[in-house]
Each structure stands twice: as C-alpha cells, then as structure tokens.
Design a protein around this motif. Structure first.
Motif, PDB file in Angstrom:
ATOM      1  N   GLU A  56       0.836  -1.198   0.000  1.00 41.02           N
ATOM      2  CA  GLU A  56       0.000   0.000   0.000  1.00 41.02           C
ATOM      3  C   GLU A  56       0.870   1.247   0.000  1.00 41.02           C
ATOM      4  N   ALA A  57       2.091   1.127   0.537  1.00 43.82           N
ATOM      5  CA  ALA A  57       3.021   2.259   0.555  1.00 43.82           C
ATOM      6  C   ALA A  57       3.469   2.544  -0.876  1.00 43.82           C
ATOM      7  N   MET A  58       3.312   3.793  -1.273  1.00 52.66           N
ATOM      8  CA  MET A  58       3.626   4.197  -2.646  1.00 52.66           C
ATOM      9  C   MET A  58       4.534   5.424  -2.607  1.00 52.66           C
ATOM     10  N   ASP A  59       5.182   5.697  -3.727  1.00 55.09           N
ATOM     11  CA  ASP A  59       5.845   6.979  -3.899  1.00 55.09           C
ATOM     12  C   ASP A  59       5.763   7.383  -5.358  1.00 55.09           C
ATOM     13  N   GLU A  60       5.936   8.661  -5.587  1.00 57.24           N
ATOM     14  CA  GLU A  60       5.878   9.193  -6.945  1.00 57.24           C
ATOM     15  C   GLU A  60       7.263   9.701  -7.324  1.00 57.24           C
TER      16      GLU A  60
ATOM     17  N   PRO B  72       4.010   1.329  -6.208  1.00 60.02           N
ATOM     18  CA  PRO B  72       4.201   0.720  -4.894  1.00 60.02           C
ATOM     19  C   PRO B  72       5.692   0.582  -4.571  1.00 60.02           C
ATOM     20  N   LEU B  73       6.017   0.662  -3.306  1.00 59.68           N
ATOM     21  CA  LEU B  73       7.412   0.520  -2.875  1.00 59.68           C
ATOM     22  C   LEU B  73       7.873  -0.932  -2.859  1.00 59.68           C
ATOM     23  N   ARG B  74       6.914  -1.865  -2.867  1.00 59.19           N
ATOM     24  CA  ARG B  74       7.260  -3.280  -2.894  1.00 59.19           C
ATOM     25  C   ARG B  74       6.234  -4.026  -3.722  1.00 59.19           C
ATOM     26  N   ILE B  75       6.724  -4.923  -4.579  1.00 53.23           N
ATOM     27  CA  ILE B  75       5.833  -5.770  -5.373  1.00 53.23           C
ATOM     28  C   ILE B  75       6.303  -7.221  -5.309  1.00 53.23           C
ATOM     29  N   THR B  76       5.363  -8.123  -5.444  1.00 55.04           N
ATOM     30  CA  THR B  76       5.661  -9.542  -5.583  1.00 55.04           C
ATOM     31  C   THR B  76       5.323  -9.913  -7.024  1.00 55.04           C
ATOM     32  N   VAL B  77       6.275 -10.555  -7.693  1.00 54.20           N
ATOM     33  CA  VAL B  77       6.118 -10.877  -9.108  1.00 54.20           C
ATOM     34  C   VAL B  77       6.284 -12.374  -9.320  1.00 54.20           C
ATOM     35  N   GLU B  78       5.344 -12.934 -10.050  1.00 52.74           N
ATOM     36  CA  GLU B  78       5.455 -14.330 -10.445  1.00 52.74           C
ATOM     37  C   GLU B  78       5.854 -14.369 -11.913  1.00 52.74           C
ATOM     38  N   THR B  79       6.838 -15.193 -12.224  1.00 55.64           N
ATOM     39  CA  THR B  79       7.297 -15.373 -13.594  1.00 55.64           C
ATOM     40  C   THR B  79       7.383 -16.865 -13.878  1.00 55.64           C
ATOM     41  N   VAL B  80       7.779 -17.174 -15.093  1.00 56.93           N
ATOM     42  CA  VAL B  80       8.026 -18.556 -15.487  1.00 56.93           C
ATOM     43  C   VAL B  80       9.475 -18.646 -15.930  1.00 56.93           C
TER      44      VAL B  80
END
Length: 182
Positions: free
Chosen positions: A91-95, A113-121
C-alpha cells in the motif's frame, strides 16, 4: 532511441498486451527474444549512461509482441522476466519521475508501490516468485506495464503532463537520493 531499434510512442504494438510463452515448449523462441533484448540493452548502454538508475527493455519496445523483458539494476545481475505478473503490491507508494526508452526526451511523474511480488516462469517452465523493493520494484513494474500494453501516459495522474528531461532534472536535484533509496 529509434535509431537504436527502440519502438517509439504511437506504435500500435506498445498498446497491445504481449502474448505469453508456453514454456518449456517455446524455450528456443524465448531464448532468442531474450538475446535480442540483451543486444538492445547493449546498444542503449553504448549510446547513453544508465549506470545510476538502471535500465530495462520489454519485447514490445523492440517490436516483438511477446511477454519478455530484461532489467539491469545498477551493480546487479540482469533480471529476466518471462510471462510476469504482479501478484501483490504494498500500500506504501511513492511518486518519482520515470523515463522510458519509447519516450526518451521526457520524464513522467508516476506513482508506484514501494514493494511488489512478481510471479514469472523460468525458461524450463517452472513458476518462480520474487519480491522487489524500491528502485527495482519501480523498474520491474514499468517493464511489466509494457507487457500489459501500458505506457507512462497510462500511469499519469489527471492534469499531469510529461516534462522535458532538463525540467525533470531541475525538479529532482534538491531531493535526489541514491538509486537503492528510491
């Protein structure tokens, strides 16, 4: 950037979602496209200094409508994204002002967002999940946007317009931080 083989804003491919790979069946195709992305990054590095903020390029930016991107964070190994999907975001964001190889002469303030979780293959067809923070999260989210058919203009707040490079530099000089702090 056009002279370096980078598709520029207005080209239809930049507004289209990229087609995912079926891996491992399409591994050879994926490997070829990743090689082309790495070649494009090398051309860009020879022409411009990207050492401080990192560099990324998505397959649609080199005219290939497939779900692949490569990101080169400063001082780190390249990050390969095949069929990436953001599965969680803080939820923490910055511009911050972002640049884009397809809009090279302007910067656009974008909230991320300051943090993301990414799923890849993986090229072998295995799912992989990774968490990225701050500058890496911003770079990766930007390239995933390209794979989703989105460009910086899609991320601008209402009433905001792109800013010429020099103006963006002046606005951020007083608040500039190292890449890892962003």
């Amino acid at each position: 950037m056009r002279s370096l083989g980078i598709v520029q804003y207005g080209a239809p491919i930049l507004g289209e979602p990229a087609r995912p790979f079926t891996l491992p069946d399409e591994r050879e195709t994926a490997d070829t496209i990743v090689g082309q992305l790495l070649d494009a990054m090398e051309r860009m590095r020879r022409a411009h200094d990207f050492s401080g903020k990192g560099l990324g390029v998505a397959a649609p930016q080199i005219g290939i409508g497939r779900a692949a991107a490569v990101i080169q964070p400063p001082g780190a190994d390249p990050i390969l994204l095949l069929n990436p999907c953001v599965t969680a975001a803080s939820e923490a964001m910055d511009e911050k002002f972002e640049r884009c190889q397809s809009f090279f002469d302007v910067r656009v303030p974008v909230c991320r967002p300051l943090r993301i979780t990414v799923e890849t293959v993986t090229p072998n067809g295995n799912a992989a999940t990774e968490v990225y923070q701050r500058g890496e999260a911003r770079l990766i989210a930007h390239e995933i946007d390209h794979l989703d058919g989105l460009v910086l203009l899609n991320r601008m707040r209402p009433g905001v317009t792109p800013v010429p490079v020099e103006e963006a530099r002046k606005r951020t000089e007083a608040t500039s931080r190292t890449w890892s702090d962003e």
